[in-house]
Design an enzyme around this catalytic site. Sequence first.
Site, PDB file in Angstrom:
ATOM      1  N   ASP A   1      50.890  47.386  51.761  1.00  0.00           N
ATOM      2  CA  ASP A   1      49.442  47.237  51.622  1.00  0.00           C
ATOM      3  C   ASP A   1      48.928  45.804  51.530  1.00  0.00           C
ATOM      4  OD1 ASP A   1      50.770  47.054  49.207  1.00  0.00           O
ATOM      5  OD2 ASP A   1      49.289  48.160  48.057  1.00  0.00           O
ATOM      6  N   HIS A   2      49.776  44.869  51.110  1.00  0.00           N
ATOM      7  CA  HIS A   2      49.339  43.470  50.932  1.00  0.00           C
ATOM      8  C   HIS A   2      50.558  42.654  50.571  1.00  0.00           C
ATOM      9  CE1 HIS A   2      49.920  44.262  46.727  1.00  0.00           C
ATOM     10  NE2 HIS A   2      49.146  45.334  46.848  1.00  0.00           N
TER      11      HIS A   2
ATOM     12  N   HIS B   1      47.830  39.427  43.712  1.00  0.00           N
ATOM     13  CA  HIS B   1      47.260  39.586  45.055  1.00  0.00           C
ATOM     14  C   HIS B   1      45.830  40.032  44.902  1.00  0.00           C
ATOM     15  CE1 HIS B   1      47.831  43.927  44.483  1.00  0.00           C
ATOM     16  NE2 HIS B   1      48.964  43.573  43.878  1.00  0.00           N
TER      17      HIS B   1
ATOM     18  N   HIS C   1      54.846  41.068  40.637  1.00  0.00           N
ATOM     19  CA  HIS C   1      53.941  40.704  39.540  1.00  0.00           C
ATOM     20  C   HIS C   1      54.718  40.061  38.386  1.00  0.00           C
ATOM     21  CE1 HIS C   1      50.158  42.291  40.939  1.00  0.00           C
ATOM     22  NE2 HIS C   1      50.727  43.440  41.277  1.00  0.00           N
TER      23      HIS C   1
ATOM     24  N   THR D   1      45.851  47.335  45.898  1.00  0.00           N
ATOM     25  CA  THR D   1      46.555  48.571  46.264  1.00  0.00           C
ATOM     26  C   THR D   1      45.629  49.733  46.663  1.00  0.00           C
ATOM     27  OG1 THR D   1      48.362  47.960  44.843  1.00  0.00           O
ATOM     28  CG2 THR D   1      48.173  50.301  45.375  1.00  0.00           C
TER      29      THR D   1
ATOM     30  N   ASP E   1      56.142  45.492  44.680  1.00  0.00           N
ATOM     31  CA  ASP E   1      54.938  44.978  44.025  1.00  0.00           C
ATOM     32  C   ASP E   1      55.148  44.693  42.534  1.00  0.00           C
ATOM     33  OD1 ASP E   1      51.808  44.668  44.092  1.00  0.00           O
ATOM     34  OD2 ASP E   1      52.205  46.020  42.434  1.00  0.00           O
TER      35      ASP E   1
ATOM     36  N   ASP F   1      54.934  49.104  48.299  1.00  0.00           N
ATOM     37  CA  ASP F   1      53.809  48.297  47.812  1.00  0.00           C
ATOM     38  C   ASP F   1      54.138  46.806  47.699  1.00  0.00           C
ATOM     39  OD1 ASP F   1      51.674  47.259  46.064  1.00  0.00           O
ATOM     40  OD2 ASP F   1      51.184  49.372  45.787  1.00  0.00           O
TER      41      ASP F   1
HETATM   42  P1  AMP Z   1      47.938  46.775  41.902  1.00  0.00           P
HETATM   43  O1  AMP Z   1      49.156  45.970  42.006  1.00  0.00           O
HETATM   44  O2  AMP Z   1      47.215  46.537  40.608  1.00  0.00           O
HETATM   45  O3  AMP Z   1      47.007  46.647  43.067  1.00  0.00           O
HETATM   46  O4  AMP Z   1      48.380  48.307  41.857  1.00  0.00           O
HETATM   47  C1  AMP Z   1      49.719  48.728  42.021  1.00  0.00           C
HETATM   48  C2  AMP Z   1      49.997  49.883  41.131  1.00  0.00           C
HETATM   49  O5  AMP Z   1      49.225  51.019  41.509  1.00  0.00           O
HETATM   50  C3  AMP Z   1      51.418  50.365  41.247  1.00  0.00           C
HETATM   51  O6  AMP Z   1      52.267  49.671  40.358  1.00  0.00           O
HETATM   52  C4  AMP Z   1      51.336  51.834  40.907  1.00  0.00           C
HETATM   53  O7  AMP Z   1      51.792  52.064  39.602  1.00  0.00           O
HETATM   54  C5  AMP Z   1      49.856  52.154  40.975  1.00  0.00           C
HETATM   55  N1  AMP Z   1      49.616  53.319  41.841  1.00  0.00           N
HETATM   56  C6  AMP Z   1      49.890  53.457  43.142  1.00  0.00           C
HETATM   57  N2  AMP Z   1      49.531  54.671  43.598  1.00  0.00           N
HETATM   58  C7  AMP Z   1      49.001  55.325  42.557  1.00  0.00           C
HETATM   59  C8  AMP Z   1      48.427  56.621  42.372  1.00  0.00           C
HETATM   60  N3  AMP Z   1      48.343  57.473  43.396  1.00  0.00           N
HETATM   61  N4  AMP Z   1      47.955  56.935  41.156  1.00  0.00           N
HETATM   62  C9  AMP Z   1      48.025  56.060  40.133  1.00  0.00           C
HETATM   63  N5  AMP Z   1      48.562  54.836  40.225  1.00  0.00           N
HETATM   64  C10 AMP Z   1      49.047  54.466  41.428  1.00  0.00           C
HETATM   65 ZN    ZN Z   2      49.685  47.165  46.221  1.00  0.00          ZN
HETATM   66 ZN    ZN Z   3      50.154  44.730  42.742  1.00  0.00          ZN
END
Ligand code: AMP
Ligand code: ZN
Ligand code: ZN
Length: 412
Positions: free
Chosen positions: A248-249, A351, A205, A80, A201, A44
């Site tokens: 993903d990004h 992001h 952050h 994500t 990721d 990620d």
């Molecule tokens: P974001 O950076 O807010 O776009 O999201 C990243 C977070 O999504 C990661 O730190 C993970 O903890 C969470 N994540 C990824 N896959 C899953 C999943 N299948 N279920 C729940 N949380 C997830």
């Molecule tokens: Zn992500």
């Molecule tokens: Zn993120």
Amino acid sequence: MIYIMRIRFFALWALMALTIVSCNLASRNTIPATQQYVVMLSMDGWRWDYSDRVPTPNLDYIAQQGVQAEYVKPAFPSKTFPNHYSMATGLYPDNHGIVDNNFYCPDLDLVYRLGDRNSVENGAFYGGEPIWVTAEKQDVTSASFFWVGSEAPVQGIQPTYWKRYDNNFPYTQRIDTVIHWLTLPEEVRPRLITFYYNEPDSQGHRTGPDSPEIDEKVMEMDALVGVLLERLRELEHYHKINLIVTSDHGMTEVSPERYVDISQYTPRDWYERSHGGNPILHVTPKEGMLDSAYTMLKGVENISVWKKSDVPARLNYGANPRIGELVILADSTWSLGWGKPRDTYYTGGAHGWDNAKKDMHTIFYAMGPAFKESYQHGPIEVVDLYPLITRIMGLKPAPVDGKLERVKGMLK
Ligand code: AMP
Ligand code: ZN
Ligand code: ZN
């Protein structure tokens, strides 16, 4: 004399023909598509340029044995959940329905949130056809060690093997399970595996994309790719396995000094709903307030606001009923939210911005029997992974937004 020349000509022709055939054999993909495996790993938030800044010998190895794309453009918003599900389905978020990490779904009258198991495991939220559903429908066994959408039945189908998300599940033990799956008896062995790590990721952050800590994390994650490669190499059917390493990004640096408090311009109680999160909000104003809210926000610096039907076409965003009536997006590196910024939240990295921004772009590396060797490919999009994988595995694809034309040049 003419006779001797003919013989010489024939010998030359035969030599040339032999050379062409043997070159072709070396570069040809000799394993039938229906016997090839795909293991797709997503790490990620791996920005496109992280691997240029610090040594990443294992990603370099994949590039040298196989293919590296210049970059991958995420789907908008570059978050994500929308993107992992775009990778899985080949569709833009407008068309697969996971329009953000959280959103309101009018047809179900439910809110989707990434941290909420009831949302994540409710198949009714997920549109399109994830690649594992395509595989299972065509009698190809699939497995997923965490992937958005794999924890819910979509069209009533889940991967044969899957795991409930656990952020803290040790990384090397995830590899153990993937290898275990690949050593199962052939009748029950998955030929498609999707596999996920939440780093770099989370580190991005916390400390931002330009920190020494992110450099360390990138090297740590590259070393894990090395462990995976080593374990795959021990398998008897290694020569049939295609490994894709992608993400993903990207990530960009934020600061509380570059923050727009939306409530300074339009009070929060003008709105019935507000979903999304920095740097994008999709909001639905209360009855009769839409035009006032739009006019007020239109004049605010460092953000863009669109009525959902006017979002620029290149973002492929706004047609889905799950998106609020107004889409508010902060300019690159700017943040937005309701109320004063909390320092701890708007430091480090984030992001979600316009996917044309370089900082939002991510990586693609791949090697295996389907891929050319030492091949540099141009830019691709996250939605192209679905048509790429279905082609490699000989699966009949569902209709998608991704373009095989954009990726097929990397295949043998
Ligand atoms: P974001 O950076 O807010 O776009 O999201 C990243 C977070 O999504 C990661 O730190 C993970 O903890 C969470 N994540 C990824 N896959 C899953 C999943 N299948 N279920 C729940 N949380 C997830
Ligand atoms: Zn992500
Ligand atoms: Zn993120």
